[in-house]
Design a protein around this motif. Structure first.
Motif: not given
Length: 311
Positions: A80-81, A75, A84, A77-78
């Motif tokens: 995305q970290s 995914t 950050d 979102s995995y």
């Protein structure tokens, strides 16, 4: 004397008896209320402790639920970290890669168990773009100095640079991480870095080559090689200082061979970019030597003798 008697202090028995009775009643009531207050405080304190335990349990439950709901690696979102990070963190990591110091571990002092992919991704993209552009500018500047040099835009260098840089920044750390994992099974005391930490270290180590490639636009061979050697020394030293705390737990032979291969691959990348994107310019074609054309020998014909008038 009457006035003096009026001004003197007098004791009133009724007031004295009333005060004494009030003190006795307050003492009696206080003795009766003290146990009740203690009981009330105990109950309140017990109730507050119970509420605190409930809050802690609810916090632990929420944390466990968040851990269970962690997105899968397929995914968006995995990943995305890993992007950050803020500007100050990226600049601090770039500074750490440019100024390696003995005993100063890049992973422990700059990454701090929070590797990112933002810095390595854009560093590799910038380096590939700068390599392709400066490689074309070198030929353009050379053509302006010497019109006999033929130049045509070489757009394929963008693809070659991007492929070479990204493959190096991902495949070499992958091979290194796999080797350290294998050696970890042989040497139990070894604690290798994670794969993302290894990628992060290699990505930031390539930043020093960006200004170096720009300096290669100066058409001075000794200056180009000097700046390239300095950039290679800084980048390779940072890698060695970062990997040494891990490989020193291995045998001396394995540690020396591993670090030698790491430095050798780094040197091959630098020299390969230098020779491919800044290849020596073609020399001006020399004019062919003048060759004397063979001509048939000139035969001088003597004029015919004049004829006599009698004839």
């Amino acid at each position: 004397m009457a006035a003096a008697d009026e001004l003197a202090f007098h004791e009133f028995e009724e007031a004295t008896n009333l005060l004494a009775q009030t003190v006795n009643e307050a003492t009696t009531r206080g003795d009766q209320l003290v146990p009740q207050q203690h009981v009330a405080v105990a109950m309140d304190s017990g109730g507050s402790y119970g509420a605190g335990d409930e809050v802690e349990e609810s916090d632990k439950t929420a944390l466990l639920q968040e851990e269970k709901q962690q997105p899968g690696f397929w995914t968006f979102s995995y990943y995305q970290s890993f992007f950050d990070v803020d500007t100050s963190q990226v600049l601090d990591r770039i500074k750490g890669s440019l100024l390696p110091r003995p005993g100063h571990n890049f992973v422990r002092h700059h990454l701090r168990n929070r590797p990112d992919l933002y810095g390595p991704f854009w560093i590799c993209a910038t380096l590939a773009f700068v390599l392709a552009v400066t490689g074309n500018l070198t030929l353009v500047l050379a053509q302006r100095r010497d019109p006999s040099i033929h130049y045509s835009p070489q757009f394929h260098k963008v693809t070659v640079a991007g492929t070479a840089i990204y493959c190096y920044a991902w495949l070499v750390p992958l091979a290194l991480w796999g080797f350290l994992q294998w050696r970890k099974g042989v040497r139990e005391r070894m604690g290798p870095y994670t794969f993302l930490e290894t990628v992060c270290v290699y990505g930031y180590s390539l930043f020093v080559f960006i200004p170096t490639v720009v300096l290669w636009l100066i058409p001075v061979p000794w200056l180009q090689w000097l700046s390239g050697a300095l950039a290679l020394a800084l980048s390779a030293t940072g890698l060695v200082f970062t990997l040494w705390p891990v490989v020193r737990e291995d045998t001396r032979l394995a540690a020396v061979l591993l670090l030698s291969v790491v430095v050798l691959l780094h040197a091959l990348l630098a020299t390969g970019c230098k020779f491919y994107f800044f290849q020596p310019l073609p020399l001006e074609p020399a004019a062919p030597p003048h060759q004397a054309t063979s001509q048939p020998p000139t035969v001088l014909l003597s004029p015919p003798p004049p004829r006599s008038a009698a004839a």
